[in-house]
Design a protein around this motif. Structure first.
Motif, PDB file in Angstrom:
ATOM      1  N   ILE A   1     -36.427 -29.261  24.540  1.00 19.74           N
ATOM      2  CA  ILE A   1     -36.087 -28.003  25.206  1.00 19.74           C
ATOM      3  C   ILE A   1     -35.313 -28.381  26.461  1.00 19.74           C
ATOM      4  O   ILE A   1     -35.790 -29.164  27.276  1.00 19.74           O
ATOM      5  CB  ILE A   1     -37.346 -27.204  25.602  1.00 19.74           C
ATOM      6  N   ASN A   2     -34.112 -27.843  26.592  1.00 19.17           N
ATOM      7  CA  ASN A   2     -33.285 -28.099  27.765  1.00 19.17           C
ATOM      8  C   ASN A   2     -33.036 -26.776  28.476  1.00 19.17           C
ATOM      9  O   ASN A   2     -32.625 -25.799  27.848  1.00 19.17           O
ATOM     10  CB  ASN A   2     -31.953 -28.736  27.358  1.00 19.17           C
ATOM     11  N   VAL A   3     -33.305 -26.736  29.787  1.00 19.45           N
ATOM     12  CA  VAL A   3     -33.141 -25.520  30.574  1.00 19.45           C
ATOM     13  C   VAL A   3     -32.231 -25.821  31.760  1.00 19.45           C
ATOM     14  O   VAL A   3     -32.385 -26.851  32.428  1.00 19.45           O
ATOM     15  CB  VAL A   3     -34.510 -24.998  31.077  1.00 19.45           C
ATOM     16  N   ARG A   4     -31.272 -24.929  32.016  1.00 16.46           N
ATOM     17  CA  ARG A   4     -30.372 -25.034  33.166  1.00 16.46           C
ATOM     18  C   ARG A   4     -30.407 -23.702  33.906  1.00 16.46           C
ATOM     19  O   ARG A   4     -30.428 -22.641  33.287  1.00 16.46           O
ATOM     20  CB  ARG A   4     -28.929 -25.324  32.751  1.00 16.46           C
ATOM     21  N   TYR A   5     -30.405 -23.762  35.225  1.00 21.68           N
ATOM     22  CA  TYR A   5     -30.434 -22.585  36.081  1.00 21.68           C
ATOM     23  C   TYR A   5     -29.108 -22.501  36.830  1.00 21.68           C
ATOM     24  O   TYR A   5     -28.655 -23.489  37.406  1.00 21.68           O
ATOM     25  CB  TYR A   5     -31.591 -22.690  37.078  1.00 21.68           C
ATOM     26  N   TYR A   6     -28.487 -21.313  36.838  1.00 18.70           N
ATOM     27  CA  TYR A   6     -27.194 -21.115  37.484  1.00 18.70           C
ATOM     28  C   TYR A   6     -27.322 -20.146  38.644  1.00 18.70           C
ATOM     29  O   TYR A   6     -27.937 -19.079  38.509  1.00 18.70           O
ATOM     30  CB  TYR A   6     -26.177 -20.574  36.476  1.00 18.70           C
ATOM     31  N   ASP A   7     -26.700 -20.494  39.782  1.00 16.89           N
ATOM     32  CA  ASP A   7     -26.732 -19.598  40.935  1.00 16.89           C
ATOM     33  C   ASP A   7     -25.513 -18.672  40.915  1.00 16.89           C
ATOM     34  O   ASP A   7     -24.704 -18.709  39.984  1.00 16.89           O
ATOM     35  CB  ASP A   7     -26.841 -20.375  42.247  1.00 16.89           C
ATOM     36  N   ASN A   8     -25.366 -17.849  41.935  1.00 14.27           N
ATOM     37  CA  ASN A   8     -24.270 -16.874  42.005  1.00 14.27           C
ATOM     38  C   ASN A   8     -22.891 -17.514  42.051  1.00 14.27           C
ATOM     39  O   ASN A   8     -21.904 -16.868  41.728  1.00 14.27           O
ATOM     40  CB  ASN A   8     -24.442 -15.975  43.236  1.00 14.27           C
ATOM     41  N   ASP A   9     -22.812 -18.763  42.466  1.00 21.07           N
ATOM     42  CA  ASP A   9     -21.534 -19.463  42.549  1.00 21.07           C
ATOM     43  C   ASP A   9     -21.236 -20.282  41.298  1.00 21.07           C
ATOM     44  O   ASP A   9     -20.260 -21.029  41.265  1.00 21.07           O
ATOM     45  CB  ASP A   9     -21.515 -20.375  43.781  1.00 21.07           C
ATOM     46  N   GLY A  10     -22.082 -20.186  40.287  1.00 20.64           N
ATOM     47  CA  GLY A  10     -21.860 -20.915  39.043  1.00 20.64           C
ATOM     48  C   GLY A  10     -22.384 -22.334  39.041  1.00 20.64           C
ATOM     49  O   GLY A  10     -22.236 -23.055  38.061  1.00 20.64           O
ATOM     50  N   ARG A  11     -22.991 -22.770  40.164  1.00 16.35           N
ATOM     51  CA  ARG A  11     -23.564 -24.123  40.203  1.00 16.35           C
ATOM     52  C   ARG A  11     -24.847 -24.130  39.368  1.00 16.35           C
ATOM     53  O   ARG A  11     -25.603 -23.162  39.374  1.00 16.35           O
ATOM     54  CB  ARG A  11     -23.863 -24.530  41.641  1.00 16.35           C
ATOM     55  N   ASP A  12     -25.076 -25.237  38.681  1.00 12.47           N
ATOM     56  CA  ASP A  12     -26.270 -25.316  37.849  1.00 12.47           C
ATOM     57  C   ASP A  12     -27.168 -26.462  38.283  1.00 12.47           C
ATOM     58  O   ASP A  12     -26.752 -27.363  38.996  1.00 12.47           O
ATOM     59  CB  ASP A  12     -25.903 -25.454  36.379  1.00 12.47           C
ATOM     60  N   GLY A  13     -28.411 -26.380  37.862  1.00 12.69           N
ATOM     61  CA  GLY A  13     -29.381 -27.420  38.148  1.00 12.69           C
ATOM     62  C   GLY A  13     -30.536 -27.344  37.169  1.00 12.69           C
ATOM     63  O   GLY A  13     -30.692 -26.362  36.445  1.00 12.69           O
ATOM     64  N   ALA A  14     -31.348 -28.380  37.139  1.00  8.97           N
ATOM     65  CA  ALA A  14     -32.486 -28.435  36.225  1.00  8.97           C
ATOM     66  C   ALA A  14     -33.725 -27.773  36.813  1.00  8.97           C
ATOM     67  O   ALA A  14     -34.735 -27.645  36.136  1.00  8.97           O
ATOM     68  CB  ALA A  14     -32.788 -29.893  35.862  1.00  8.97           C
ATOM     69  N   GLU A  15     -33.650 -27.340  38.093  1.00  9.04           N
ATOM     70  CA  GLU A  15     -34.790 -26.696  38.745  1.00  9.04           C
ATOM     71  C   GLU A  15     -34.313 -25.483  39.520  1.00  9.04           C
ATOM     72  O   GLU A  15     -33.158 -25.419  39.937  1.00  9.04           O
ATOM     73  CB  GLU A  15     -35.473 -27.659  39.716  1.00  9.04           C
TER      74      GLU A  15
ATOM     75  N   ARG B   1     -35.449 -16.432  45.552  1.00  6.68           N
ATOM     76  CA  ARG B   1     -34.437 -15.713  44.795  1.00  6.68           C
ATOM     77  C   ARG B   1     -34.342 -16.374  43.429  1.00  6.68           C
ATOM     78  O   ARG B   1     -34.282 -17.587  43.331  1.00  6.68           O
ATOM     79  CB  ARG B   1     -33.090 -15.768  45.495  1.00  6.68           C
ATOM     80  N   PHE B   2     -34.324 -15.562  42.410  1.00 10.90           N
ATOM     81  CA  PHE B   2     -34.208 -16.094  41.068  1.00 10.90           C
ATOM     82  C   PHE B   2     -32.764 -16.479  40.791  1.00 10.90           C
ATOM     83  O   PHE B   2     -31.843 -15.911  41.364  1.00 10.90           O
ATOM     84  CB  PHE B   2     -34.662 -15.053  40.041  1.00 10.90           C
ATOM     85  N   PRO B   3     -32.546 -17.428  39.879  1.00 10.27           N
ATOM     86  CA  PRO B   3     -31.174 -17.780  39.518  1.00 10.27           C
ATOM     87  C   PRO B   3     -30.489 -16.580  38.853  1.00 10.27           C
ATOM     88  O   PRO B   3     -31.151 -15.710  38.302  1.00 10.27           O
ATOM     89  CB  PRO B   3     -31.340 -18.930  38.536  1.00 10.27           C
ATOM     90  N   LEU B   4     -29.187 -16.557  38.903  1.00  8.34           N
ATOM     91  CA  LEU B   4     -28.423 -15.479  38.291  1.00  8.34           C
ATOM     92  C   LEU B   4     -28.493 -15.572  36.763  1.00  8.34           C
ATOM     93  O   LEU B   4     -28.571 -14.565  36.068  1.00  8.34           O
ATOM     94  CB  LEU B   4     -26.964 -15.538  38.747  1.00  8.34           C
ATOM     95  N   ARG B   5     -28.463 -16.806  36.244  1.00  6.87           N
ATOM     96  CA  ARG B   5     -28.453 -16.998  34.790  1.00  6.87           C
ATOM     97  C   ARG B   5     -29.315 -18.199  34.448  1.00  6.87           C
ATOM     98  O   ARG B   5     -29.361 -19.184  35.182  1.00  6.87           O
ATOM     99  CB  ARG B   5     -27.018 -17.244  34.312  1.00  6.87           C
ATOM    100  N   ILE B   6     -30.000 -18.103  33.320  1.00 13.87           N
ATOM    101  CA  ILE B   6     -30.800 -19.213  32.801  1.00 13.87           C
ATOM    102  C   ILE B   6     -30.309 -19.512  31.389  1.00 13.87           C
ATOM    103  O   ILE B   6     -30.227 -18.613  30.554  1.00 13.87           O
ATOM    104  CB  ILE B   6     -32.300 -18.860  32.757  1.00 13.87           C
ATOM    105  N   ALA B   7     -29.957 -20.767  31.132  1.00 19.26           N
ATOM    106  CA  ALA B   7     -29.512 -21.199  29.806  1.00 19.26           C
ATOM    107  C   ALA B   7     -30.601 -22.071  29.192  1.00 19.26           C
ATOM    108  O   ALA B   7     -31.118 -22.979  29.841  1.00 19.26           O
ATOM    109  CB  ALA B   7     -28.206 -21.975  29.907  1.00 19.26           C
ATOM    110  N   ILE B   8     -30.946 -21.769  27.940  1.00 15.80           N
ATOM    111  CA  ILE B   8     -32.007 -22.497  27.241  1.00 15.80           C
ATOM    112  C   ILE B   8     -31.437 -23.035  25.933  1.00 15.80           C
ATOM    113  O   ILE B   8     -30.768 -22.311  25.197  1.00 15.80           O
ATOM    114  CB  ILE B   8     -33.203 -21.573  26.930  1.00 15.80           C
TER     115      ILE B   8
END
Length: 140
Positions: free
Chosen positions: A66-80, A96-103
């Protein structure tokens, strides 16, 4: 915690606030897992029978990663998830929650000892809002 959820138990009474949990269970032979889900009332007095065993429902089997990535309002992503306060001092210590979560779910597509996999990806957008917690743990 969810206010808009589906219960997998048709006999369960509907509740306004539910705690949803996910679990991994290793399958026989190792290297593969089953993904399970449970839900239970999150408000005091709605738990029903005390000591009742939690029901877990199998969502999928044969899971390898399972791979999860979190994206902020500026499009930057991270694993946490990161606190918005780390980026914006105007927010103090509010989360603040991330704008987008990719799973990404990676499944074994062959024998237990094989390397063939199938990957399924999904993403969800969260509304751009700040969740504030009131004293005593309630959400406002």
């Amino acid at each position: 915690i969810s206010t808009s959820h589906l219960s997998f138990d048709p006999m369960a009474a509907p509740v306004p606030l539910t705690m949803i949990r996910y679990y991994l269970r290793e399958e026989e032979g190792g290297g593969r897992f089953s993904l399970l889900r449970s839900d239970s009332p999150a408000l005091p007095g709605e738990q029903g029978e005390t000591g009742a065993e939690e029901k877990r429902f199998v969502l999928c089997e044969g899971l390898r990663e399972i791979n999860v990535r979190y994206y902020d309002n500026d499009g930057r992503d991270g694993a946490e998830w990161e606190k918005a306060a780390d980026k914006n001092e105007d927010l103090d210590d509010e989360e603040r929650f991330p704008l987008r979560i990719a799973i990404e779910l990676v499944f074994a597509a062959g024998p237990v000892d094989g390397d063939r996999t199938e990957t399924y990806a999904a993403a969800l957008m969260l509304p751009p809002s700040i969740i504030r917690f009131a004293e005593g743990g309630g959400v406002r």
